[in-house]
Structure formats: C-alpha cells, structure tokens
Design a protein around this motif. Structure first.
Motif, PDB file in Angstrom:
ATOM      1  N   ASP A 151      69.071  15.744  32.977  1.00 53.96           N
ATOM      2  CA  ASP A 151      67.898  15.667  33.861  1.00 53.96           C
ATOM      3  C   ASP A 151      67.536  14.238  34.246  1.00 53.96           C
ATOM      4  O   ASP A 151      67.020  13.989  35.338  1.00 53.96           O
ATOM      5  N   GLU A 152      67.781  13.280  33.339  1.00 57.51           N
ATOM      6  CA  GLU A 152      67.402  11.881  33.605  1.00 57.51           C
ATOM      7  C   GLU A 152      68.622  11.005  33.887  1.00 57.51           C
ATOM      8  O   GLU A 152      68.526   9.778  33.908  1.00 57.51           O
ATOM      9  N   HIS A 181      65.002  14.996  37.078  1.00 57.12           N
ATOM     10  CA  HIS A 181      63.852  14.124  36.796  1.00 57.12           C
ATOM     11  C   HIS A 181      64.050  12.694  37.304  1.00 57.12           C
ATOM     12  O   HIS A 181      63.174  11.849  37.102  1.00 57.12           O
ATOM     13  N   VAL A 182      65.177  12.434  37.924  1.00 58.05           N
ATOM     14  CA  VAL A 182      65.467  11.059  38.380  1.00 58.05           C
ATOM     15  C   VAL A 182      64.627  10.731  39.612  1.00 58.05           C
ATOM     16  O   VAL A 182      64.621  11.476  40.588  1.00 58.05           O
ATOM     17  N   ASP A 231      71.815   7.164  31.850  1.00 58.47           N
ATOM     18  CA  ASP A 231      70.365   7.397  31.940  1.00 58.47           C
ATOM     19  C   ASP A 231      69.798   6.455  33.002  1.00 58.47           C
ATOM     20  O   ASP A 231      70.096   5.251  33.002  1.00 58.47           O
ATOM     21  N   GLU A 232      68.931   6.970  33.881  1.00 56.95           N
ATOM     22  CA  GLU A 232      68.468   6.167  35.027  1.00 56.95           C
ATOM     23  C   GLU A 232      67.766   4.871  34.625  1.00 56.95           C
ATOM     24  O   GLU A 232      67.760   3.910  35.379  1.00 56.95           O
TER      25      GLU A 232
END
Length: 359
Positions: free
Chosen positions: A37-38, A84-85, A145-146
């Motif tokens: 999600d991230e 979620h990014v 991860d972003e």
C-alpha cells in the motif's frame, strides 16, 4: 528451509551480483516483494557505481552477506504505486539512494534523520523486517516504501544526477550541518574523486573559495579549469603546504584510503573544522596537539535524511550541479570496478541499466 533468492518474493527481478570476496559480478536472478500500500515500484534506468559498491563486493569492510547486488545511486521511472502513496504517480522520474527503510519512530526518524536510525535498512547488503535481503540498483527494478523515494527534478539529467543520491548528499549534509555554506569562507577539499569533485561544485555554488588538496599533481588543470576550484595544493610539495598553513576555515576529507591527518589539520585556521566522509577500511591516527592548540574540530557525517536529500537534489538542479560521469553497460562492470580501484575514472561510472539489461 530458506527459499532461493528467485523464490523469496512474487516479483521476478534480474541483476548482477557478487557471490564471494573476489568481488566479481555476474548475472543473477532474484525476486522483489509485491508492491504494498505504501510502496512504489520503479523501473531502474541508471545506477551510479560508488566506492562502497566495490568495498562491499570484495567484503573489504568485513560484513558482506553474499550474494550481494550493489548499487545505491539509482534513477528510474515509477511503474506502480500503492493505494496509500501520495507523493508519486506512474511515469514520474524518481531516485533511490543509500537507504530503503528505518523504524520511523525513533528520535532520528522524527527529525528526518532516517540515515542515523539504529534500524536503518540499507539499499543492499541489509535485511528487511521480514528477514529477506535487500538487493541494490544493479538490477532491472526495485520496490521501495515511498518515504525513501525521491522526486527527481525535471532539469536534472538522469546520468549525471544519479551519483548525487550518494556522493552528492554525502558532501552536502556535512556542509550544511557544520556551517560550510558562508560565502567567502575558504573550503579545502581533500581527494578529487567521486565525492571530492561534487564537493568542489557545491562549494562554489555556496560562494566559497575552494582549494583542492590532492596527492596527485596531474589533477590540477581539471580541478581548476573543469571543476572551477580556485586553487590546487599538492600534499607532497612542502613549500606550498607550508605557505598554506592556517588558511582554511574547513576541510572536507573525501579520501577513502588510509592517510595522515596531521598535514590537513595544519591547513586549518583557529576554530577550523575537518570533516571526514571517506570511510578508510583501517583507523586513522589522530594527532591531538593541533586540535588543542588551534581549538579545531574533527567530525564525521553519513549521507543525509530523506528531507535533506530532496533539498540537495533541488539545490543541484537550481545550480546546474551534476556529477561528471562515464556511462557504461552492465557487462563492463568488472572492468569498471578494476578501474575504480585504481581511481581511473573521471569521476563516477554510471550504468545504463535500462539499455544493457534484458527488459
């Protein structure tokens, strides 16, 4: 039983890895995690070749876990983003540097100093929280991860910009932290390699007088004419070293081999600062008299946090700062590593990953 590298995760990946302390790299099939999600999935376009890659491939620091896929100066395009990014969209150009994870909760992480987190996850030769190994940018793609992905400014070229993700932030962060940004002050740059040549350019952008300090007289013309240094000092010329005593406000020491600090400390003024970033593989001797008699400081610095790394990229884009690079194909890496060990590169190899790995 542990799974093989190509079975650990669902996403198939391909790169080049070192498998033992010979440091020789060869094709390697492995896998990356599914995009969470991230997470941001990135197609790698270019990856710089850092001295750390060479040290790690040959286990010169003593903590390599083979097989290792080096590379922590990568530029690529976003292929996929998690739900979620917020910061990135598919198709955008991004960078990934030396770290791909940290605890996000400690004092360092709260201060945007993820690089000093005790649980930092390095881009290669490290382990994710699930126990699987991190593999670096000598590969076709990566999932990150972003928080640890950087926006790459539009006017910064990918090839010349890639090395800034390690070499650039390694000199920018101490320059900011130790106050080496005051126009008119005198900065010495010891060592004119991947880090040193970027330090010269940044020093000039900050408005400093910059002197390159080198053991090699052959580099004088390029230091002054090509990189814009104001002067050049050869450590093996006693008369010139003596004339330069007490003339510098700061020295950034980028030399990665064992070398004496005494001559460098002598070049500093009262209250001068010597900051070392080169990571020699054996301890250096630190003479105390020049520190005491000149109220001098010796400090260190290790890359930078994500916020500062983004600031550094934007600063370089604004001032037109890039690394001087020699672009190579992936299958040239063995020769490139041999040349890097002899400092035979001006000043950074960058692998054209997208055009030399099968897509």
């Amino acid at each position: 039983m542990a799974k093989s590298p190509d079975q650990e995760h669902p996403r198939k990946a391909f790169g080049w890895a070192a498998r033992d302390k010979s440091g020789l790299l060869s094709p390697f099939h492995f896998s990356r995690r599914e995009n969470g999600d991230e997470d941001v999935t990135i197609k790698i376009l270019f990856c710089g070749v850092c001295h750390s890659d060479l040290h790690t491939a040959k286990n010169e620091w003593g903590f390599t876990n083979y097989p290792v896929v080096p590379g922590h100066e990568m530029v690529g395009t976003v292929m996929k983003v998690g739900s979620h990014v917020k910061k990135f969209k598919v198709g955008e150009r991004v960078g990934v540097g030396v770290i791909v994870g940290s605890c996000k909760k400690c004092e360092s992480c709260q201060q945007d100093l993820e690089n000093y987190c005790p649980q930092t996850i390095f881009t290669y030769n490290s382990y994710y929280t699930d126990g699987t190994k991190t593999y670096g940018g000598y590969s076709d793609m990566i999932v990150v991860d972003e928080r640890y992905v950087l926006r790459f400014p539009d006017n910064l070229p990918s090839e010349g910009g890639a090395p800034l993700l390690c070499a650039g932030i390694t000199v920018y962060s101490p320059m900011k932290y130790y106050g080496m940004t005051e126009p008119g002050k005198h900065l010495g740059v010891a060592g004119l390699g991947g880090l040193g040549h970027v330090a010269v350019k940044m020093g000039k952008a900050f408005g400093l007088k910059v002197t390159v300090i080198s053991s090699s007289p052959k580099k004088e013309a390029e230091a002054i004419e090509r990189l814009g240094a104001d002067s050049f000092l050869v450590t093996s010329e006693p008369a010139k070293m003596k004339a330069a005593l007490g003339t510098m406000d700061f020295i950034i020491d980028t030399v990665s081999a064992v070398h004496p600090l005494f001559p460098l400390l002598g070049l500093l003024k009262l209250n001068g600062k010597l900051v070392t970033v080169g990571l020699p593989d054996k301890p250096l001797e630190l003479p105390i008299f020049p520190l005491v008699l000149g109220r001098k400081l010796v400090g260190g610095s290790d890359i930078g946090g994500m916020k500062e790394t983004q600031e550094m990229l934007d600063f370089c884009a604004k001032h037109g700062i890039t690394a001087d690079v020699e672009v190579i194909r992936m299958d040239y890496i063995t020769t490139a590593m041999e040349r890097l060990a002899k400092s035979d590169v001006r000043y950074r190899f960058v692998i054209d990953v997208a055009n030399s790995l099968p897509q």
